[in-house]
Design a protein around this motif. Structure first.
Motif, PDB file in Angstrom:
ATOM      1  N   LEU A 152       1.209  -0.961  -0.300  1.00 48.46           N
ATOM      2  CA  LEU A 152       0.102   0.523   0.099  1.00 48.46           C
ATOM      3  C   LEU A 152       0.752   1.104   0.102  1.00 48.46           C
ATOM      4  CD1 LEU A 152      -1.809  -2.022   2.036  1.00 48.46           C
ATOM      5  CD2 LEU A 152      -3.470  -0.505   1.813  1.00 48.46           C
ATOM      6  N   MET A 153       0.972   2.026  -0.931  1.00 49.42           N
ATOM      7  CA  MET A 153       2.550   3.295  -1.555  1.00 49.42           C
ATOM      8  C   MET A 153       1.554   3.927  -2.232  1.00 49.42           C
ATOM      9  SD  MET A 153       4.132   0.745  -3.998  1.00 49.42           S
ATOM     10  CE  MET A 153       5.294   2.309  -3.899  1.00 49.42           C
ATOM     11  N   PRO A 154       1.790   5.344  -1.865  1.00 46.70           N
ATOM     12  CA  PRO A 154       1.908   6.624  -2.605  1.00 46.70           C
ATOM     13  C   PRO A 154       1.493   6.034  -4.127  1.00 46.70           C
ATOM     14  CG  PRO A 154       2.883   7.406  -0.866  1.00 46.70           C
ATOM     15  CD  PRO A 154       2.881   5.672  -0.920  1.00 46.70           C
ATOM     16  N   GLU A 155       0.555   6.599  -5.309  1.00 46.66           N
ATOM     17  CA  GLU A 155       0.841   6.322  -6.680  1.00 46.66           C
ATOM     18  C   GLU A 155       1.583   7.142  -7.009  1.00 46.66           C
ATOM     19  OE1 GLU A 155      -2.187   7.886 -10.411  1.00 46.66           O
ATOM     20  OE2 GLU A 155      -2.727   8.558  -7.959  1.00 46.66           O
ATOM     21  N   ALA A 156       2.594   7.985  -6.745  1.00 45.74           N
ATOM     22  CA  ALA A 156       3.596   8.661  -7.057  1.00 45.74           C
ATOM     23  C   ALA A 156       5.269   7.899  -6.901  1.00 45.74           C
ATOM     24  CB  ALA A 156       3.784   9.994  -6.632  1.00 45.74           C
ATOM     25  N   PHE A 157       5.177   7.491  -5.718  1.00 49.75           N
ATOM     26  CA  PHE A 157       6.491   5.713  -5.914  1.00 49.75           C
ATOM     27  C   PHE A 157       6.318   4.851  -7.534  1.00 49.75           C
ATOM     28  CE2 PHE A 157       7.076   7.095  -1.017  1.00 49.75           C
ATOM     29  CZ  PHE A 157       6.994   8.182  -1.257  1.00 49.75           C
ATOM     30  N   ASP A 158       7.337   4.641  -7.069  1.00 48.01           N
ATOM     31  CA  ASP A 158       7.244   3.039  -7.836  1.00 48.01           C
ATOM     32  C   ASP A 158       8.063   2.095  -7.378  1.00 48.01           C
ATOM     33  OD1 ASP A 158       6.974   4.764 -10.285  1.00 48.01           O
ATOM     34  OD2 ASP A 158       8.987   5.667 -10.507  1.00 48.01           O
ATOM     35  N   LEU A 159       7.510   1.150  -8.327  1.00 48.81           N
ATOM     36  CA  LEU A 159       7.912  -0.220  -7.730  1.00 48.81           C
ATOM     37  C   LEU A 159       9.222  -1.215  -8.756  1.00 48.81           C
ATOM     38  CD1 LEU A 159       4.957  -2.479  -6.012  1.00 48.81           C
ATOM     39  CD2 LEU A 159       7.133  -1.942  -4.779  1.00 48.81           C
ATOM     40  N   PRO A 160      10.164  -1.610  -7.573  1.00 52.66           N
ATOM     41  CA  PRO A 160      11.009  -1.695  -8.552  1.00 52.66           C
ATOM     42  C   PRO A 160      10.271  -2.833  -9.653  1.00 52.66           C
ATOM     43  CG  PRO A 160      11.648  -1.787  -6.277  1.00 52.66           C
ATOM     44  CD  PRO A 160      10.601  -1.307  -6.398  1.00 52.66           C
ATOM     45  N   GLU A 161      10.845  -2.834 -10.526  1.00 50.87           N
ATOM     46  CA  GLU A 161      10.406  -3.770 -11.625  1.00 50.87           C
ATOM     47  C   GLU A 161      10.232  -5.252 -12.084  1.00 50.87           C
ATOM     48  OE1 GLU A 161      11.992  -3.332 -15.648  1.00 50.87           O
ATOM     49  OE2 GLU A 161      12.013  -0.772 -15.779  1.00 50.87           O
TER      50      GLU A 161
END
Length: 289
Positions: free
Chosen positions: A51-60
């Motif tokens: 559960l994270m802010p929309e602006a952050f990216d998850l590593p591929e």
């Protein structure tokens, strides 16, 4: 899978939350998100919710292995409410929650999965597990000003203690098999920590059931869930090693200029191994060998 809100995720909970243990990672900032997710995937959680802010990216490399849910604590999203809603949607499953830059360790975790841990705990007729949140901090704050470094991580090897947990509904008598635990940075820098946030105990592993409610002090409305052991012998406990307090103390203008190093005479490098935590008495194997 990607969900643009917690509501959207919960609409599919009947099909997505079928197997546990379920892990929930609440992302507060963009520090060590990838390592947190990878660590808990390696621990063997059957489902991992990030559960994270929309602006952050998850590593591929982890995008396709987790359920990503848009959730922004900085904008007022309540993680306690989220845990309760997710737990209510899937009664009977073991669940876990933590924040980014936190890492779950339990006895023998290098060779055993979290599922094996919880299977044994269930066989001992336990529905929750006490976890100690052990503060980590970078040894050199000039090199790592946000206090986070996996390679230079340190912890306190002593300075932990417990006090009786009094029951205001029973003339303040101590609650049976419940204690408040303290230590680490929250103890050493208590002048910067609100009193109600100084405890390091967290019931982070629990089995969901109807009407069970997590409270904002990391305890549950079912008092048996808050106990450290059953009446007849010691039980397993686990540890969550966490940079969260160190990050906050260095990010807070009221404390950052007072802290030039977190190291003291009882600091020791963290070895990223359960044996060190067991040797220091920071978690308990119980009857599990």
């Amino acid at each position: 899978m990607y969900y643009d809100s917690l509501d959207a995720f919960l609409k599919s909970a009947d099909t997505t939350l079928k197997q546990g243990p379920v892990g929930m990672i609440f992302v507060e900032d963009d520090i060590e998100v990838g390592s947190t997710v990878r660590h808990h995937l390696d621990s063997g959680f059957k489902q991992l919710l990030v559960l994270m802010p929309e602006a952050f990216d998850l590593p591929e490399d982890v995008v396709d292995k987790v359920a990503r849910i848009d959730f922004d604590i900085a904008k007022g999203a309540d993680y306690v409410d989220a845990v309760n809603r997710i737990a209510a949607a899937a009664p009977g499953l073991w669940m876990y929650y933590c924040f980014n830059a936190e890492y779950l360790f339990y006895p023998f975790c290098e060779t055993r999965t979290v599922g094996e841990l919880l299977t044994f705990h269930t066989e001992e007729r336990r529905d929750a597990m006490l976890c100690y949140v052990i503060d980590l901090y970078a040894g050199d704050l000039e090199v790592h000003p946000n206090a986070v470094s996996l390679e230079d991580a340190h912890l306190d090897k002593s300075g932990y203690y417990a006090l009786a947990r009094n029951d205001p509904d029973n003339h303040n008598y101590p609650k049976e098999r419940q204690l408040d635990f303290f230590g680490g940075l929250r103890w050493r820098y208590e002048e910067h920590i609100p009193a109600k946030r100084r405890k390091i105990d967290r019931i982070a592993l629990f089995k969901s059931k109807p009407d069970l409610i997590l409270r904002d002090d990391h305890t549950f409305t079912d008092e048996e869930y808050n106990t450290y052991a059953c009446p007849w012998h010691h039980n397993l406990t686990a540890a969550i090693v966490s940079f969260r307090t160190a990050k906050a103390l260095k990010a807070n203008p009221g404390s950052t200029f007072d802290i030039h190093t977190f190291k003291w005479h009882n600091s020791t490098p963290f070895e990223w191994h359960s044996r060190q935590l067991l040797d220091l008495g920071l978690m308990e194997p119980g009857q599990w060998f």
